[in-house]
Design an enzyme around this catalytic site. Sequence first.
Site, short mmCIF file in Angstrom:
data_model
loop_
_atom_site.label_atom_id
_atom_site.label_comp_id
_atom_site.label_asym_id
_atom_site.label_seq_id
_atom_site.Cartn_x
_atom_site.Cartn_y
_atom_site.Cartn_z
N CYS A 134 -17.76 -17.38 6.20
CA CYS A 134 -18.96 -16.64 5.78
C CYS A 134 -19.60 -17.28 4.55
CB CYS A 134 -18.57 -15.19 5.49
SG CYS A 134 -19.93 -14.20 4.85
N CYS A 137 -21.04 -14.76 2.03
CA CYS A 137 -20.06 -14.12 1.15
C CYS A 137 -19.52 -15.11 0.11
CB CYS A 137 -18.86 -13.62 1.94
SG CYS A 137 -19.22 -12.94 3.56
N ASP A 138 -19.25 -16.33 0.50
CA ASP A 138 -18.43 -17.21 -0.34
C ASP A 138 -19.13 -18.45 -0.92
OD1 ASP A 138 -16.31 -15.51 0.10
OD2 ASP A 138 -15.70 -16.54 1.92
#
Length: 306
Positions: A134, A137-138
């Site tokens: 992701c 997200c990261d």
Amino acid sequence: MTQTDYDLVIIGAGPAGLTAGIYAARARMNVLLLEKTVPGGQILVTDWIENYPGFPEGISGYDLAEKMKIQAEELGLKIETAEVHSLNLSGQSKQIVLKDRSITAKSLIIASGASPRNLGIGEDKFMGKGVSFCATCDAPFFKEKTVVAVGGGDTAVQEAIFLTKFAKKVYLVHRRDELRAAKILQERAFANDKIEFVWDSVATGMEGFFGLEGVKVKNLKTKEERTLKADGCFIWIGILPNTSFLNNAVETDEFGFIRADATMQTSVPGVFAAGDVRDTPLRQISTAVGDAAIAAVCAEHFIENL
Ligand SMILES: Cc1cc2nc3c(=O)[nH]c(=O)nc-3n(C[C@H](O)[C@H](O)[C@H](O)COP(=O)(O)OP(=O)(O)OC[C@H]3O[C@@H](n4cnc5c(N)ncnc54)[C@H](O)[C@@H]3O)c2cc1C
């Protein structure tokens, strides 16, 4: 017809499940939507969506999910946080088994979507320590770092471009010598000088002590192996259907995606499938919501004819 708890139960609150919920709520059906985590599905991990009509400037996955959820709830859709563990579809009433109870419905829409496929090269060891599925997200964890992205489809290329907002360099490792992604994404990736393409290659291993330090790649043509020094590795090599609860209750293809006809009905009458979990040539938000609208209307017709 035996007494049931609901007219319709929908499994999964991604774009497909939420759309089915909107149609069912507007049809004033007694409907329950079950979601094991939070509503939104895969679009929650999608940074920016440019190909969903109605948003000419694009929209973030989070915002689109939120809008779909609000629209569904304002129409009266009940969404419950619960994971479906198994199904019993042998009788006329469909039985849905949750952790602490079972519920019954006249009709069922399976919209449980899909999850990223693993490479199986040790990513478990480095999950959260460099490996991710992701970028939304990261990616911020990789500011001014070097990362490897694996894959050549729309998701891989789009997310690799997103990674360049943070990382100083992105290796895009792809098993072929050309990308499968939409041409507009290819043009952007080729024009981005932070992306280095590693063609005809597969990732074969991961190296590192506490965290990821490198990804081993093998060129399929020359058989040459080398390690790309990298702090992160993002994997987008396809998806697997979320169907562990099915236990062969409905017919699937050889990969486990649910087979459905043009009305989205599966091999079991009254059980419909919509979205990424379905055996379909295109897995996108627009196709998921299209499937779901058909499934909800056909579920309503199914119940009327009982
Ligand atoms: C990184 C990324 C970028 C993408 N970019 C785009 C894009 O730009 N444009 C586009 O059109 N598409 C894009 N897609 C694809 C798009 O997100 C999917 O096609 C779409 O989300 C499919 O919707 P769905 O509702 O079928 O499934 P999902 O979104 O997978 O939702 C399924 C839901 O079911 C739930 N669930 C699963 N099992 C159970 C269970 N047993 N019990 C209860 N709930 C369960 C899950 O938690 C999930 O919330 C992208 C996907 C990814 C991963």
